[in-house]
Write a protein that holds these residues in place. Structure first.
Motif, short mmCIF file in Angstrom:
data_model
loop_
_atom_site.label_atom_id
_atom_site.label_comp_id
_atom_site.label_asym_id
_atom_site.label_seq_id
_atom_site.Cartn_x
_atom_site.Cartn_y
_atom_site.Cartn_z
N GLU A 150 0.84 -1.20 0.00
CA GLU A 150 0.00 0.00 0.00
C GLU A 150 0.87 1.25 0.00
OE1 GLU A 150 -2.13 -0.70 3.55
OE2 GLU A 150 -3.49 -2.19 2.69
N GLN A 151 1.94 1.21 0.79
CA GLN A 151 2.80 2.39 0.92
C GLN A 151 3.51 2.72 -0.38
OE1 GLN A 151 5.21 0.98 4.20
NE2 GLN A 151 3.99 2.11 5.69
N LEU A 152 3.73 1.72 -1.22
CA LEU A 152 4.43 1.94 -2.49
C LEU A 152 3.69 2.93 -3.39
CD1 LEU A 152 5.74 -1.59 -3.47
CD2 LEU A 152 7.09 0.47 -3.12
N ALA A 153 2.37 2.96 -3.25
CA ALA A 153 1.57 3.85 -4.08
C ALA A 153 2.01 5.30 -3.92
CB ALA A 153 0.09 3.69 -3.75
N ASP A 154 2.41 5.69 -2.72
CA ASP A 154 2.82 7.07 -2.45
C ASP A 154 4.12 7.42 -3.17
OD1 ASP A 154 0.69 6.91 -0.71
OD2 ASP A 154 1.96 6.50 1.02
N LEU A 155 4.86 6.39 -3.58
CA LEU A 155 6.14 6.64 -4.26
C LEU A 155 5.99 6.53 -5.78
CD1 LEU A 155 8.58 4.75 -1.88
CD2 LEU A 155 8.53 7.19 -2.32
N GLY A 156 4.77 6.46 -6.25
CA GLY A 156 4.55 6.42 -7.69
C GLY A 156 4.32 5.03 -8.24
N LEU A 157 4.49 4.00 -7.40
CA LEU A 157 4.26 2.64 -7.88
C LEU A 157 2.84 2.19 -7.52
CD1 LEU A 157 7.48 2.82 -7.19
CD2 LEU A 157 7.38 0.41 -7.69
N GLY A 158 1.91 2.65 -8.33
CA GLY A 158 0.53 2.24 -8.14
C GLY A 158 0.39 0.80 -8.60
N ARG A 159 -0.54 0.08 -8.04
CA ARG A 159 -0.81 -1.32 -8.33
C ARG A 159 0.43 -2.13 -8.78
NH1 ARG A 159 -2.49 2.07 -11.93
NH2 ARG A 159 -2.33 1.71 -14.18
N THR A 160 1.35 -2.32 -7.84
CA THR A 160 2.49 -3.21 -8.03
C THR A 160 1.98 -4.61 -7.75
OG1 THR A 160 3.92 -1.49 -7.12
CG2 THR A 160 4.85 -3.70 -7.29
N ASP A 161 2.50 -5.62 -8.45
CA ASP A 161 1.98 -6.95 -8.18
C ASP A 161 2.67 -7.54 -6.97
OD1 ASP A 161 3.41 -9.79 -9.49
OD2 ASP A 161 4.43 -7.86 -9.52
N PRO A 162 1.85 -8.19 -6.11
CA PRO A 162 2.36 -8.74 -4.85
C PRO A 162 3.49 -9.74 -5.10
CG PRO A 162 -0.04 -8.81 -4.91
CD PRO A 162 0.41 -8.42 -6.27
N GLY A 163 3.36 -10.54 -6.14
CA GLY A 163 4.37 -11.54 -6.44
C GLY A 163 5.77 -10.97 -6.46
N GLY A 164 5.96 -9.98 -7.28
CA GLY A 164 7.27 -9.36 -7.41
C GLY A 164 7.74 -8.75 -6.10
N LEU A 165 6.81 -8.18 -5.38
CA LEU A 165 7.15 -7.55 -4.10
C LEU A 165 7.74 -8.58 -3.14
CD1 LEU A 165 6.63 -4.98 -2.11
CD2 LEU A 165 4.80 -6.46 -1.29
N TYR A 166 7.02 -9.68 -2.93
CA TYR A 166 7.50 -10.69 -1.99
C TYR A 166 8.80 -11.30 -2.46
CZ TYR A 166 3.02 -10.25 0.37
OH TYR A 166 1.95 -9.75 1.06
N ARG A 167 8.92 -11.50 -3.75
CA ARG A 167 10.18 -12.05 -4.29
C ARG A 167 11.33 -11.11 -3.99
NH1 ARG A 167 7.96 -15.66 -8.66
NH2 ARG A 167 6.77 -13.92 -9.47
N CYS A 168 11.10 -9.84 -4.18
CA CYS A 168 12.13 -8.83 -3.96
C CYS A 168 12.54 -8.80 -2.49
CB CYS A 168 11.61 -7.47 -4.40
SG CYS A 168 12.85 -6.17 -4.41
N LEU A 169 11.55 -8.84 -1.62
CA LEU A 169 11.83 -8.81 -0.18
C LEU A 169 12.68 -10.01 0.22
CD1 LEU A 169 8.38 -7.63 1.24
CD2 LEU A 169 10.56 -6.42 1.42
N ARG A 170 12.31 -11.18 -0.31
CA ARG A 170 13.05 -12.37 0.07
C ARG A 170 14.48 -12.35 -0.47
NH1 ARG A 170 11.53 -17.14 -1.27
NH2 ARG A 170 9.54 -16.54 -2.20
N ALA A 171 14.63 -11.82 -1.68
CA ALA A 171 15.97 -11.70 -2.26
C ALA A 171 16.83 -10.79 -1.38
CB ALA A 171 15.88 -11.14 -3.67
N MET A 172 16.26 -9.68 -0.96
CA MET A 172 17.02 -8.74 -0.12
C MET A 172 17.33 -9.37 1.24
SD MET A 172 15.66 -4.93 -0.99
CE MET A 172 14.01 -5.10 -0.34
N ASP A 173 16.44 -10.23 1.70
CA ASP A 173 16.67 -10.93 2.96
C ASP A 173 17.89 -11.83 2.81
OD1 ASP A 173 16.46 -11.96 5.47
OD2 ASP A 173 14.37 -12.58 5.30
N GLU A 174 17.90 -12.60 1.72
CA GLU A 174 19.00 -13.53 1.49
C GLU A 174 20.33 -12.80 1.30
OE1 GLU A 174 17.62 -15.98 -1.76
OE2 GLU A 174 15.93 -16.62 -0.49
N GLU A 175 20.25 -11.57 0.77
CA GLU A 175 21.47 -10.79 0.56
C GLU A 175 21.89 -10.02 1.80
OE1 GLU A 175 20.98 -8.33 -2.95
OE2 GLU A 175 19.90 -9.98 -3.91
#
Lengths: 123, 123
Positions: free
Chosen positions: A37-62
């Motif tokens: 939801e917060q991403l919308a304020d940064l210009g990323l309206g309707r981002t897909d959840p899939g990519g979001l969770y994948r990105c978070l997990r990648a950053m976790d692993e890194e």
DNA sequence: CGGGCTATGTGTATGTTGCACCTACGGCGC
DNA sequence: GCGCCGTAGGTGCAACATACACATAGCCCG
């Protein structure tokens, strides 16, 4: 102007999700669904959840973020993310890239205004 | 900071080539090879020629630009491109998108500065 | 229990981009 | 003539990031 054959509009910068998530997490720990939801304020309206969770997990692993499961009294458990020192360093680097890009776009804007004025002089 | 495993830096906006080429052609007719050099001033350093020529031909087929072969006394013939009225209209639209994106990036910058100051208050 | 909201995920198609490579012309040195 | 460099335009394909579709699961409410 009416929809035109091609839908060729420009999109956000490539790999923009990471810097955005790092920024949001620098503003405070959060979990995926909320970040969505917060991403919308940064210009990323309707981002897909899939990519979001994948990105978070990648950053976790890194090692850029740390995650922990937090049980919720109402609703399913959430995985809350917290920025690490390493993540904060990356935020600085990426924010620099964002600033560079912003400067390029500003240059574009200036040059565009020049050619636009030429056709439609100051009124 | 030292190279990190991932090379995750942000890149330019997606589909940014079109608005850039339209802008350059609005500044004056030109040909592919020359546009390639001019793109560097807009932040697109070392763009690959393949994509450039493909983009120009696509815009030609869509009627955003007009092209004509111009023989050269020294060297191979060049295909010179000229902006059409339709292309100019698209330039306006795309320049709007670029401006929108620039605003988003500015928002990012403002919020980043806030979290950066918090750690490293005004000195 | 069924449906809606929260919450996290996987699988895969789609589309842009980037890399490698190819053709061809003219001028220059040998 | 021949090879080479710079100019000029072009194709084919692989890599990558994103977008779309779908799956799971807990909790609450009627």
């Amino acid at each position: 102007m009416m929809a035109h054959p091609d839908g060729g509009d420009i999109g956000g910068p490539r790999n923009y999700l990471r810097p955005c998530l790092l920024l949001l997490l620098a503003e405070g720990t959060s979990h995926g669904y909320e970040l969505l939801e917060q991403l919308a304020d940064l210009g990323l309206g309707r981002t897909d959840p899939g990519g979001l969770y994948r990105c978070l997990r990648a950053m976790d692993e890194e090692g850029l973020v740390r995650s922990a499961w937090e049980p919720s009294t109402s609703g399913p458990a959430r995985r809350v993310y917290e920025l690490t020192d390493e993540g904060r360093e990356w935020l600085h680097v990426l924010a620099g890239s964002v600033a560079d890009l912003a400067r390029s776009l500003a240059t574009y804007g200036r040059r565009y205004r020049l050619v636009a004025e030429q056709r439609d002089p100051i009124r």
